[in-house]
Design an enzyme around this catalytic site. Structure first.
Site, mmCIF file in Angstrom:
data_model
loop_
_atom_site.group_PDB
_atom_site.id
_atom_site.type_symbol
_atom_site.label_atom_id
_atom_site.label_comp_id
_atom_site.label_asym_id
_atom_site.label_seq_id
_atom_site.Cartn_x
_atom_site.Cartn_y
_atom_site.Cartn_z
ATOM 1 N N LYS A 1 -1.856 6.140 -4.600
ATOM 2 C CA LYS A 1 -2.954 7.115 -4.462
ATOM 3 C C LYS A 1 -2.554 8.479 -5.000
ATOM 4 O O LYS A 1 -1.386 8.868 -4.883
ATOM 5 C CB LYS A 1 -3.338 7.267 -2.983
ATOM 6 C CG LYS A 1 -3.384 5.944 -2.226
ATOM 7 C CD LYS A 1 -3.721 6.116 -0.767
ATOM 8 C CE LYS A 1 -3.583 4.794 -0.028
ATOM 9 N NZ LYS A 1 -2.289 4.580 0.609
ATOM 10 N N ASP B 1 0.846 -1.191 0.000
ATOM 11 C CA ASP B 1 0.000 0.000 0.000
ATOM 12 C C ASP B 1 0.885 1.246 0.000
ATOM 13 O O ASP B 1 1.572 1.531 0.982
ATOM 14 C CB ASP B 1 -0.914 0.018 1.233
ATOM 15 C CG ASP B 1 -1.809 1.249 1.197
ATOM 16 O OD1 ASP B 1 -2.627 1.336 0.254
ATOM 17 O OD2 ASP B 1 -1.662 2.143 2.056
ATOM 18 N N TYR C 1 3.463 9.788 0.348
ATOM 19 C CA TYR C 1 4.416 9.222 1.304
ATOM 20 C C TYR C 1 5.859 9.561 0.936
ATOM 21 O O TYR C 1 6.769 9.395 1.752
ATOM 22 C CB TYR C 1 4.246 7.695 1.427
ATOM 23 C CG TYR C 1 2.865 7.251 1.866
ATOM 24 C CD1 TYR C 1 1.954 8.154 2.417
ATOM 25 C CD2 TYR C 1 2.452 5.928 1.732
ATOM 26 C CE1 TYR C 1 0.678 7.751 2.803
ATOM 27 C CE2 TYR C 1 1.189 5.522 2.112
ATOM 28 C CZ TYR C 1 0.297 6.434 2.640
ATOM 29 O OH TYR C 1 -0.956 6.017 3.018
ATOM 30 N N HIS D 1 -6.840 9.810 -2.827
ATOM 31 C CA HIS D 1 -6.392 9.671 -1.433
ATOM 32 C C HIS D 1 -7.378 10.275 -0.419
ATOM 33 O O HIS D 1 -7.623 9.703 0.641
ATOM 34 C CB HIS D 1 -5.015 10.336 -1.289
ATOM 35 C CG HIS D 1 -4.191 9.821 -0.158
ATOM 36 N ND1 HIS D 1 -2.820 9.717 -0.219
ATOM 37 C CD2 HIS D 1 -4.528 9.378 1.073
ATOM 38 C CE1 HIS D 1 -2.363 9.234 0.917
ATOM 39 N NE2 HIS D 1 -3.381 9.018 1.722
HETATM 40 N N1 LIG Z 1 -5.416 6.275 3.118
HETATM 41 C C1 LIG Z 1 -4.964 6.978 4.125
HETATM 42 O O1 LIG Z 1 -5.313 8.173 4.293
HETATM 43 C C2 LIG Z 1 -4.036 6.370 5.101
HETATM 44 C C3 LIG Z 1 -3.438 5.168 4.804
HETATM 45 N N2 LIG Z 1 -2.567 4.568 5.696
HETATM 46 C C4 LIG Z 1 -1.956 3.268 5.290
HETATM 47 O O2 LIG Z 1 -2.141 2.304 6.312
HETATM 48 C C5 LIG Z 1 -0.872 1.833 6.770
HETATM 49 C C6 LIG Z 1 -0.914 1.465 8.227
HETATM 50 O O3 LIG Z 1 -1.372 2.545 9.004
HETATM 51 P P1 LIG Z 1 -0.528 3.180 10.206
HETATM 52 O O4 LIG Z 1 -1.160 4.469 10.531
HETATM 53 O O5 LIG Z 1 0.904 3.124 9.873
HETATM 54 O O6 LIG Z 1 -0.868 2.293 11.461
HETATM 55 P P2 LIG Z 1 -0.765 0.777 11.987
HETATM 56 O O7 LIG Z 1 -2.047 0.571 12.698
HETATM 57 O O8 LIG Z 1 -0.331 -0.169 10.946
HETATM 58 O O9 LIG Z 1 0.355 0.935 13.105
HETATM 59 C C7 LIG Z 1 1.696 1.140 12.829
HETATM 60 C C8 LIG Z 1 2.402 1.302 14.174
HETATM 61 O O10 LIG Z 1 2.281 0.086 14.919
HETATM 62 C C9 LIG Z 1 3.563 -0.411 15.266
HETATM 63 N N3 LIG Z 1 3.494 -1.882 15.126
HETATM 64 C C10 LIG Z 1 3.439 -2.596 13.985
HETATM 65 N N4 LIG Z 1 3.357 -3.918 14.259
HETATM 66 C C11 LIG Z 1 3.361 -4.036 15.609
HETATM 67 C C12 LIG Z 1 3.320 -5.146 16.486
HETATM 68 N N5 LIG Z 1 3.244 -6.394 16.026
HETATM 69 N N6 LIG Z 1 3.361 -4.911 17.825
HETATM 70 C C13 LIG Z 1 3.431 -3.638 18.291
HETATM 71 N N7 LIG Z 1 3.483 -2.552 17.508
HETATM 72 C C14 LIG Z 1 3.447 -2.744 16.172
HETATM 73 C C15 LIG Z 1 4.532 0.207 14.269
HETATM 74 O O11 LIG Z 1 5.806 0.343 14.857
HETATM 75 P P3 LIG Z 1 7.185 -0.064 14.108
HETATM 76 O O12 LIG Z 1 7.096 0.427 12.676
HETATM 77 O O13 LIG Z 1 8.202 0.659 14.918
HETATM 78 O O14 LIG Z 1 7.305 -1.555 14.206
HETATM 79 C C16 LIG Z 1 3.884 1.564 14.022
HETATM 80 O O15 LIG Z 1 4.224 2.470 15.050
HETATM 81 C C17 LIG Z 1 0.080 2.975 6.418
HETATM 82 O O16 LIG Z 1 1.432 2.585 6.406
HETATM 83 C C18 LIG Z 1 -0.452 3.385 5.064
HETATM 84 O O17 LIG Z 1 -0.014 2.466 4.074
HETATM 85 C C19 LIG Z 1 -2.334 5.137 6.926
HETATM 86 C C20 LIG Z 1 -2.903 6.346 7.272
HETATM 87 C C21 LIG Z 1 -3.786 7.077 6.387
#
Ligand SMILES: NC(=O)C1=CN([C@@H]2O[C@H](COP(=O)(O)OP(=O)(O)OC[C@H]3O[C@@H](n4cnc5c(N)ncnc54)[C@H](OP(=O)(O)O)[C@@H]3O)[C@@H](O)[C@H]2O)C=CC1
Length: 320
Positions: free
Chosen positions: A83, A48, A53, A116
């Protein structure tokens, strides 16, 4: 393992149910390259991405290098979503954005191309991300006032075959109703924030009723806290109890809950061990599913705070 599940979009295209999130906000150079490489090695087959980004070049390099090292895996085995950003909504800019993403991602077609946000921001001549004088995006108009020109440009990309499917992200029920009223090609996906603190149940059901597949971003609750209590999804006691008794970690439970509700989940991590465990998603028992549903019932904590970021509330009906 539930991680290998796929869905079929409303135009017949298959989409892997688990996608790897690539939004590494303020990530160091090389972080996305390493994370995407690890994800592809672990078995994720859905990435994704987004023009916004600003790391599609790292995703493209990681994909290119992975495919070179693994000749048995082909480009068509990987599902790529990207997006078009808020200030690229004019029809000619939609095409520019698409080509720019293709070139950075080093691909000649996109599997799923999304609008987006349903808002249009001020355009900057050099296409860099526009921030207003007070550090906020300058919102010019709500795209839902007239989404037709933008959507027509999206439809042309679909008709040309360069985008195998098109869709939207962050659209409300009202916005989708409007889009469906004139769309020659229905949106295949609506990518929205979904986790137990924002289950978005009504919007998810509306999408299902209209053959639009929901895709859950921030499925692990991102890193955000409920403004009133300071609690994060991953700190919630009941959710942690479900994880403990199920023998899986909480992230796996959250992802399993999303898959059981029937939509795509898009976890992000830059940590190799988490990238791996987030792709080992179990099936939830009825009791564990119900326990997560119970936490979710009636909760509406929007984490991506549009009012603070954009000075504009995009989802008035769901975010209250
Ligand atoms: N369309 C839109 O407007 C949007 C789309 N997105 C998409 O969705 C994706 C995911 O959303 P996002 O907001 O990043 O949130 P997530 O809910 O995927 O959470 C990511 C966070 O969780 C932590 N994490 C990941 N796996 C674990 C685990 N197993 N245990 C504990 N902590 C964990 C990561 O830390 P670490 O990396 O340090 O492991 C990071 O801080 C984005 O990357 C993007 O592709 C997101 C926001 C808006």
């Amino acid at each position: 393992m539930a991680s290998s599940k796929t869905y079929t979009l409303n135009n017949g295209v298959k989409i892997p149910a688990v996608g790897f999130g690539t939004f590494a906000n303020e990530g160091a150079k090389g972080e996305t390259y390493r994370a995407v490489t690890k994800a592809l090695e672990v078995g994720y087959r859905h990435l994704d991405c987004a023009w916004f980004y600003q790391n599609e070049d790292e995703v493209g390099d990681a994909l290119h290098d992975f495919l070179s090292r693994n000749p048995s895996v082909k480009r068509e085995d990987i599902f790529i979503c990207t997006k078009v950003w808020n200030h690229l909504h004019r029809p000619e800019d939609v095409k520019w954005s698409f080509e720019n993403s293709c070139s950075k991602l080093r691909v000649d077609y996109i599997d799923l191309f999304l609008v987006h946000w349903p808002i249009a921001a001020e355009k900057n001549d050099d296409y860099s991300v526009k921030i207003g004088p007070d550090g906020k995006y300058v919102i010019l108009r709500d795209l839902t006032e007239n989404p037709e020109p933008t959507w027509r440009a999206m439809e042309e990309l679909a008709e040309s075959g360069r985008a195998r499917a098109i869709g939207v992200s962050n659209w409300t029920i009202a916005g989708l109703r409007q889009l469906l009223s004139f769309a020659r090609i229905k949106p295949a996906v609506n990518q929205i924030e979904i986790h137990p603190f924002l289950p978005n149940t009504e919007l998810v059901q509306f999408c299902f009723d209209n053959q639009i597949l929901p895709a859950a971003y921030s499925p692990l609750g991102s890193q955000n806290q409920v403004p009133t209590t300071g609690e994060t999804v991953r700190e919630n006691r009941t959710l942690n109890e479900v994880a403990e008794r199920s023998g899986h970690n909480l992230a796996q439970v959250l992802l399993a809950w999303g898959l059981r509700r029937g939509y795509v989940v898009l976890p992000k991590s830059s940590t190799p061990s988490r990238i791996e465990s987030n792709f080992q998603i179990p099936e939830l028992s009825d009791d564990d599913f119900e326990a997560v549903e119970e936490v979710a019932r009636g909760r509406h904590c929007r984490f991506v705070n549009m009012k603070d970021t954009f000075g504009y509330d995009v989802w008035p009906e769901e975010s209250k």
